[in-house]
Design an enzyme around this catalytic site. Structure first.
Site, PDB file in Angstrom:
ATOM      1  N   LYS A  42      11.254  -5.348  -1.567  1.00  0.00           N
ATOM      2  CA  LYS A  42      11.315  -5.674  -0.141  1.00  0.00           C
ATOM      3  C   LYS A  42       9.958  -6.244   0.235  1.00  0.00           C
ATOM      4  CE  LYS A  42      10.626  -3.387   3.907  1.00  0.00           C
ATOM      5  NZ  LYS A  42       9.991  -4.512   4.601  1.00  0.00           N
ATOM      6  N   GLY A  95       2.093   2.377   1.524  1.00  0.00           N
ATOM      7  CA  GLY A  95       2.094   2.118   2.958  1.00  0.00           C
ATOM      8  C   GLY A  95       1.770   3.364   3.743  1.00  0.00           C
ATOM      9  N   SER A  96       2.321   3.437   4.934  1.00  0.00           N
ATOM     10  CA  SER A  96       1.956   4.525   5.835  1.00  0.00           C
ATOM     11  C   SER A  96       2.666   5.823   5.467  1.00  0.00           C
ATOM     12  CB  SER A  96       2.324   4.156   7.272  1.00  0.00           C
ATOM     13  OG  SER A  96       3.732   4.170   7.421  1.00  0.00           O
ATOM     14  N   ARG A  97       2.098   6.922   5.981  1.00  0.00           N
ATOM     15  CA  ARG A  97       2.690   8.233   5.735  1.00  0.00           C
ATOM     16  C   ARG A  97       4.066   8.342   6.384  1.00  0.00           C
ATOM     17  NH1 ARG A  97      -0.972  13.576   6.518  1.00  0.00           N
ATOM     18  NH2 ARG A  97       0.590  15.212   6.367  1.00  0.00           N
ATOM     19  N   GLY A 146       6.483   6.300   4.282  1.00  0.00           N
ATOM     20  CA  GLY A 146       6.647   6.923   2.970  1.00  0.00           C
ATOM     21  C   GLY A 146       7.488   8.184   3.036  1.00  0.00           C
ATOM     22  N   GLU A 175       2.672   5.929  -2.196  1.00  0.00           N
ATOM     23  CA  GLU A 175       1.246   6.151  -1.971  1.00  0.00           C
ATOM     24  C   GLU A 175       1.040   5.978  -0.490  1.00  0.00           C
ATOM     25  OE1 GLU A 175      -1.554   3.405  -3.909  1.00  0.00           O
ATOM     26  OE2 GLU A 175      -2.639   3.914  -2.083  1.00  0.00           O
ATOM     27  N   CYS A 181      -6.857   1.887   0.474  1.00  0.00           N
ATOM     28  CA  CYS A 181      -6.293   3.248   0.433  1.00  0.00           C
ATOM     29  C   CYS A 181      -7.356   4.252   0.030  1.00  0.00           C
ATOM     30  CB  CYS A 181      -5.113   3.354  -0.525  1.00  0.00           C
ATOM     31  SG  CYS A 181      -4.838   1.943  -1.569  1.00  0.00           S
ATOM     32  N   GLU A 241      -5.748  10.443   8.501  1.00  0.00           N
ATOM     33  CA  GLU A 241      -6.351   9.150   8.235  1.00  0.00           C
ATOM     34  C   GLU A 241      -6.306   8.270   9.489  1.00  0.00           C
ATOM     35  OE1 GLU A 241      -4.151   6.765   5.429  1.00  0.00           O
ATOM     36  OE2 GLU A 241      -5.861   5.462   5.027  1.00  0.00           O
TER      37      GLU A 241
END
Lengths: 518, 518
Positions: free
Chosen positions: B178, B235-237, B240, B259, B296, B385
């Site tokens: 994607k 990407g973002s939490r 994810g 991640e 990251c 973060e």
């Protein structure tokens, strides 16, 4: 219960061992633990993490060997208790004790050998352009406290000091076991052996605890305790998936290694069937009825093409099933579920044979059914495991249909192929399909009996297990409880020995990717 | 979009590249795909599974090398487009292209080297008592089609042909990517390179597809397609964890390698701070502001004891931050989130320095805050973060407080320690704590800059990643997309070459657990 080396009596519900062969209730009574007991065991395990992790590998190996020695010292005491609680014969449990101690000693050897540490060294390249390369090393560290849920069907080898516990301890993880209600007395004996071994080898008491409790209550509390870092489980699909959900829903999700359900398909190819249909039928029933069909690798599905070979197989299998001796299943709940599963099969499949009827309590009568491939492909319930000595023969018209059935199967622990030379082209195509479905593919044998070695894979795609990337049997079972850490420019004085200069542990390591002991 | 080698235009929402430095909308327009496009790409990937898996390793390696060559042939075209879409400087993207092609070539080497196959042989012991041992072998097989979700912050190295794609293809898994909305044009160029390489090396077209779409819609459809066997994500939490939930809720749950987020703590020990506080302050700001803080591994937390060394560090860091040049962040959404994150910090922490104010669009002004350890330990939001060049200094009274802060941290990609000889005892204790928290521990350097090698671990406990047992960078990233299969008594004619008699692949294998090329 045993919490960090100390015997503790629970204050919850009472549980007794029960002899499934007689229905007799066994003494003493055990009592379930509470949330506070879970918290204490997990806190002790967390407190032990640094000490266990820092234990020299030789001492960790001696701990595992000491568990084996203490189990052997228990000898008949634990075997007799396991026989009374499980209904399994003494000869089988004697063998299982040998498997359990052999497994502990294998892990002791593996711990000493050291390749589990997965040591890597990429030395610094200070003159590389455009940028110098730092010194980077890598090793595996234990995940932390592991919760183990023992199985009922192997009260020794897959329970309190079974494969999950042995591999987690080998990896350097403290273990908290939830005892299986089907063998509380056996669990107590084995826990005593582990505690004595920990004592004898100076392991911290928090390295091991044993709790009694129910799955939804104490089991969930254990799997969701924030100090638990991984779960090992062997049991039913419903209990395993409940643990998977609980672990995924935690604030910090953790890995769950649940071995759950499989029908372990057996493919009988035409050449093999023609050459020895009757012989295969008899050998199949031996495997089907081993341990009253209560093996995770029990062959529950047979796939074969119609013809005289299959007829001979079915006739011989029917005779063998009619000649089986009734034997008790592990618990009355298992016996009830088995009877219900067999009953459900009678409504959609043709009954080929049943074991002799009996009034003995909790008996699991062997059962063989047949169904055509079209029905099998369209009825998803026929793909489900019936835990016990029941099997379903899927009758196929040709090799194409056989392959279609193979592709339709869910994830499996094992897949078996019986093939003659004339079957090899078909067998080759099947192998390619089964590699995507099963953890172990075997030819010309039977899936029951799982060798404990280096190459073994006792695992497989969901729903056989929750994590098809792992094995719960054999040396590599340790890998489940380890994770990698990289060390960049860490001062020589602080490097762990596995990745220290000069290879003080003398283990195989990878230097710039190359295997070496230098 | 590219579905199985064929260019396809979506019929959904329109997406444009946007230059964050100018706000300019870039041509051409791209359009989101539909559920049917997802299904087609996944069906093609599934169709390609057997062919890709059976590809000889040398051809698979050449495919990866061909991707690298086609990317190099694109050269400035793809770099300029990535610069326009990301606002990142050409020099940085030139380096990133080199990293991307270097990574593809590393995996080509690793594929040929063959140890990823994890080949084991436990030969038969026909005379063993009480039972003979069968012949058991083991190798790794690819999981199946992998869905890759590219990151915005590395439009080349962690996107369409980045580490996840390269390692999945190396493992023998078809890939469906994607594309990230932040660089649709770059994605298209890179996809063309992959398709051309597949063509040139006779890989089946289904080996690679690229789809455009939003996360909740097309992304979820992709991750939950029954043919997808694993997910790679950077990407973002929030995105994810949404993928983790989607994957866990499937009929057949699959592994997700996401991640997600990390604050990459940096510990400045007193000896190092006293010796070179100001120097550390300047070097820290270089790392903090690299790529406008959008790495990251960006160091978001600094932990240090109060004293003149820390004062010198803070003064030098403040000067360096004041001297930073304003630069655009990757997208306006990222710039908005960053500004909000910094704004929230001002309410609980003391501002030490801000980068120069600017009217330039989407600029990410560097920011440095400080807070005492007690506040940090009690305010969980301070552990989160803030994606961008913002950092928080946690001021500790002594080494005990420093260790308490270390223990309170969530899972991290990296942890950094600056230590002098006098700090080694403290550093040793810290190392033990950080080994439980981080995927990579580095001394006397900065976490930004992740070496692509054999020993690298770019991973770490949740929430740094969804699966702390893996790395997404380096040779071992392939392991994420493989699972073991055991072969018991499989006829020699049918054995895969990795575990065939005579070791035809010439790879390192384990025979009875021993490493050998025999």
């Amino acid at each position: 219960m045993t919490v960090a080396g100390a015997t503790r009596r629970g204050a919850g519900e009472t549980v007794h061992g029960r002899n499934p062969a007689t229905g007799e209730t066994l003494s003493p009574a055990y009592r379930y633990g509470s949330a506070a007991d879970v918290a204490d065991a997990c806190a002790a395990a967390e407190d032990a993490v640094d000490l266990v992790r820092a234990t020299p590998t030789d001492r960790r190996a001696r701990f595992l060997e000491a568990v084996a020695e203490h189990l052997e010292a228990l000898g008949e005491t634990v075997i007799d208790r396991a026989a009374a609680e499980s209904g399994l014969p003494v000869v089988r449990l004697t063998g299982e004790l040998g498997r359990t101690t052999g497994q502990l000693r294998l892990f002791a050897d593996v711990v000493r050998e050291g390749s589990w540490a997965d040591a890597h060294l990429d030395p610094a390249l200070p003159h590389r352009t455009p940028l110098p390369r730092p010194d980077i090393r890598r090793r595996a560290v234990p995940l932390g406290p592991v919760a183990v849920f023992g199985a009922s069907n192997f009260p020794l080898a897959f329970s309190v000091a079974g494969g999950d516990t042995a591999s987690a301890l080998a990896a350097g993880c403290p273990v908290v076991v939830k005892a299986h209600d089907a063998h509380p007395g056996t669990s107590e004996y084995v826990a005593r052996a582990v505690v004595a071994a920990a004592d004898a080898t100076d392991m911290p008491p928090g390295v091991f605890s044993l709790l009694y409790g129910d799955g939804p209550g104490l089991g969930t509390a254990l799997a969701t305790d924030p100090r638990i870092a991984a779960v090992g489980f062997t049991g039913s699909r419903s209990a395993g998936t409940a643990l998977m959900r609980a672990a995924a829903g935690r604030k910090v999700p953790i890995p769950v290694y649940a071995e759950m359900s499989a029908v372990n398909p057996v493919f009988l190819l035409p050449g093999a069937l023609t050459a020895r249909g009757a012989e295969l039928g008899r050998a199949f029933v031996d495997s089907l009825t081993l341990g009253v069909g209560q093996f995770c690798t029990n062959p529950g599905i047979v796939v074969a093409e119609n013809g005289p070979g299959l007829d001979a197989f079915l006739a011989a299998a029917a005779d063998a099933i009619a000649a089986t001796e009734p034997a008790p299943m592990l618990t009355s709940a298992i016996a009830r579920n088995y009877a219900a599963g067999v009953e459900a099969l009678t409504t959609v499949a043709t009954e080929i044979a049943r074991g002799p009827a009996t009034d003995a309590p909790n008996a699991g009568r062997a059962a063989l059914f047949a169904v055509d491939a079209g029905t099998f492909l369209s009825e998803s319930t026929l793909h489900d495991e019936v835990f016990g000595a029941s099997a379903l023969v899927v009758r196929c018209a040709d090799a194409t249909e056989t392959e279609r059935v193979a592709r339709a199967l869910e994830g499996q622990l094992t897949a078996t192929v019986h093939a003659d030379d004339s079957d090899l082209p078909t067998a080759g195509r099947l192998l390619g399909i089964l590699e995507r479905t099963a953890g172990r593919i075997l030819f010309d044998g039977w899936p029951t009996g799982v060798e404990v070695g280096h190459a073994m894979v006792h695992g497989g795609p969901y729903p056989a297990t929750s994590d098809g990337r792992s094995t719960s049997v054999g040396a590599r079972a340790m890998d489940r409880f380890l994770r990698p850490v990289a060390y960049q420019n860490v001062p020589a004085e602080l490097l762990p020995s596995a990745i220290a200069d000069g290879n003080p542990d003398g283990i195989v390591r990878r230097v710039d990717g190359r295997f070496t002991r230098d």
